[in-house]
Write an enzyme that holds these catalytic residues in place. Structure first.
Site, PDB file in Angstrom:
ATOM      1  N   ASN A  37       0.837  -1.212   0.000  1.00 25.57           N
ATOM      2  CA  ASN A  37       0.000   0.000   0.000  1.00 25.57           C
ATOM      3  C   ASN A  37       0.868   1.256   0.000  1.00 25.57           C
ATOM      4  OD1 ASN A  37      -3.057  -0.423   0.118  1.00 25.57           O
ATOM      5  ND2 ASN A  37      -2.271  -2.036   1.484  1.00 25.57           N
TER       6      ASN A  37
ATOM      7  N   ARG B 121       3.705   0.672  25.142  1.00 25.56           N
ATOM      8  CA  ARG B 121       2.978   1.283  24.021  1.00 25.56           C
ATOM      9  C   ARG B 121       2.992   2.816  24.086  1.00 25.56           C
ATOM     10  NH1 ARG B 121       0.098  -1.303  20.816  1.00 25.56           N
ATOM     11  NH2 ARG B 121      -0.300  -2.989  22.278  1.00 25.56           N
TER      12      ARG B 121
ATOM     13  N   LEU C  56      -2.699   1.564  18.296  1.00 28.54           N
ATOM     14  CA  LEU C  56      -2.208   2.881  18.697  1.00 28.54           C
ATOM     15  C   LEU C  56      -2.750   3.239  20.073  1.00 28.54           C
ATOM     16  CD1 LEU C  56      -2.784   4.760  15.326  1.00 28.54           C
ATOM     17  CD2 LEU C  56      -0.620   3.893  16.228  1.00 28.54           C
TER      18      LEU C  56
ATOM     19  N   ASN D  98      -6.494   4.484   8.104  1.00 27.50           N
ATOM     20  CA  ASN D  98      -6.099   3.073   8.072  1.00 27.50           C
ATOM     21  C   ASN D  98      -6.819   2.408   6.908  1.00 27.50           C
ATOM     22  OD1 ASN D  98      -4.947   0.590   8.990  1.00 27.50           O
ATOM     23  ND2 ASN D  98      -6.961   0.025   9.802  1.00 27.50           N
TER      24      ASN D  98
ATOM     25  N   HIS E 231      -8.249  -1.395   5.689  1.00 21.01           N
ATOM     26  CA  HIS E 231      -8.563  -2.718   6.234  1.00 21.01           C
ATOM     27  C   HIS E 231      -9.157  -3.575   5.114  1.00 21.01           C
ATOM     28  CE1 HIS E 231      -9.512  -5.695   9.248  1.00 21.01           C
ATOM     29  NE2 HIS E 231     -10.697  -5.826   8.688  1.00 21.01           N
TER      30      HIS E 231
ATOM     31  N   ASP F 295      -9.885   5.799  15.177  1.00 23.46           N
ATOM     32  CA  ASP F 295     -10.279   6.274  16.507  1.00 23.46           C
ATOM     33  C   ASP F 295      -9.753   5.274  17.530  1.00 23.46           C
ATOM     34  OD1 ASP F 295     -12.027   4.149  16.489  1.00 23.46           O
ATOM     35  OD2 ASP F 295     -13.844   5.366  16.341  1.00 23.46           O
TER      36      ASP F 295
ATOM     37  N   ASP G 170     -10.234  -0.857  14.039  1.00 22.74           N
ATOM     38  CA  ASP G 170     -10.917  -0.909  12.738  1.00 22.74           C
ATOM     39  C   ASP G 170     -12.336  -0.312  12.826  1.00 22.74           C
ATOM     40  OD1 ASP G 170      -8.680  -2.216  11.716  1.00 22.74           O
ATOM     41  OD2 ASP G 170      -9.469  -4.191  12.177  1.00 22.74           O
TER      42      ASP G 170
HETATM   43  C1  GRF Z   1      -3.296  -4.889   3.832  1.00 21.29           C
HETATM   44  O1  GRF Z   1      -4.124  -5.967   3.485  1.00 21.29           O
HETATM   45  C2  GRF Z   1      -4.061  -3.888   4.665  1.00 21.29           C
HETATM   46  O2  GRF Z   1      -5.407  -3.815   4.341  1.00 21.29           O
HETATM   47  C3  GRF Z   1      -3.896  -4.426   6.053  1.00 21.29           C
HETATM   48  O3  GRF Z   1      -2.574  -4.933   6.091  1.00 21.29           O
HETATM   49  C4  GRF Z   1      -2.182  -5.301   4.778  1.00 21.29           C
HETATM   50  C5  GRF Z   1      -0.908  -4.577   4.501  1.00 21.29           C
HETATM   51  O4  GRF Z   1      -0.372  -4.937   3.249  1.00 21.29           O
HETATM   52  N1  GRF Z   1      -4.134  -3.406   7.036  1.00 21.29           N
HETATM   53  P1  GRF Z   1       0.847  -4.131   2.667  1.00 21.29           P
HETATM   54  O5  GRF Z   1       1.948  -4.173   3.718  1.00 21.29           O
HETATM   55  O6  GRF Z   1       0.394  -2.726   2.398  1.00 21.29           O
HETATM   56  O7  GRF Z   1       1.252  -4.849   1.422  1.00 21.29           O
END
Ligand code: GRF
Length: 216
Positions: free
Chosen positions: A26, A77, A105, A119, A121, A153, A157
């Site tokens: 990502n 943390r 977090l 984030n 998900h 928040d 998720d």
């Molecule tokens: C993704 O599937 C994202 O939705 C989740 O963790 C994974 C991260 O993948 N939170 P990458 O490290 O971005 O390839």
């Protein structure tokens, strides 16, 4: 801790801070969107990994991006998060993008960046929060799943949803083929969500992200 390019450069660009722990696809998709001009006025100010071996940190360094590795293992943390928050602030980060950041977090961290943490998900929240969302969806037998980009928040998720993209579950799918198609949608979704936030043309009303100026 190792940091390259420490310090803040004066810039009028909208500055992203990327937090990751692993593969980083990502992050790479966001970086490619910026390179390709799909996120005009946006730059990556800092890429932070909490895991020393995260392969994407090497990729970020090769791209000439500022990087920091702050190993979280064994640290409390709140103290760890305070260090990360200070680093992000020192780099003038406007928006934090969690990109496979495998850590919860602290409330203090979330409060330090109100509606400034995104984030992604790999499910259509609120279905299948937590780990292995693609496998959870596959095992449940849903016909449609997808991905969600949301503000962060204090709950896992959970924050207001900026956008979702759906993915059909096919007859021949297994959890891996499904996850691969979801990931392709994630890469599109994250860029779109960042563009929405950067535009500033929205309000968060309760749980609802509402684009201002139209009815979306
Ligand atoms: C993704 O599937 C994202 O939705 C989740 O963790 C994974 C991260 O993948 N939170 P990458 O490290 O971005 O390839």
């Amino acid at each position: 801790m190792s940091i390259t390019h420490a310090g803040q450069r004066p810039s009028k660009l909208f500055r992203l801070g990327i937090l990751l722990s692993g593969r980083g696809s990502n992050f790479l998709a966001i970086a490619e969107s910026i390179r390709a001009g799909k996120l005009a006025g946006v730059e990556i100010a800092l890429v932070v990994s909490n895991v020393a071996e995260a392969p994407s940190i090497a990729a970020a360094t090769e791209m000439g991006l500022p990087t920091a590795v702050l190993v979280s293992k064994g640290r409390k943390r709140a103290e760890y998060d305070a260090d990360v928050a200070a680093l992000l602030k020192a780099h003038g980060v406007d928006l934090i993008c969690l990109a496979g950041y495998m850590r919860l977090l602290s409330p203090e961290f979330v409060a330090a960046f109100p509606h400034r943490i995104l984030n992604i998900h790999p499910s259509l929240l609120p279905a299948f929060p937590g780990l292995d969302a693609q496998q959870q969806a596959f095992d449940y037998g849903v016909k449609v799943t997808g991905c969600t980009v949301h503000f962060v928040d204090d709950e896992l998720d959970h924050g207001a949803i900026v956008l979702q993209r759906s993915v059909a579950v096919l007859v021949d799918d297994d959890a891996y083929s499904l996850a691969a198609r979801i990931l392709a949608e994630e890469h599109i979704a994250y860029t779109e969500a960042i563009a929405r936030v950067v535009s500033g043309e929205y309000e968060v009303r309760g749980r609802r992200y509402v684009k201002t100026g139209n009815r979306e």
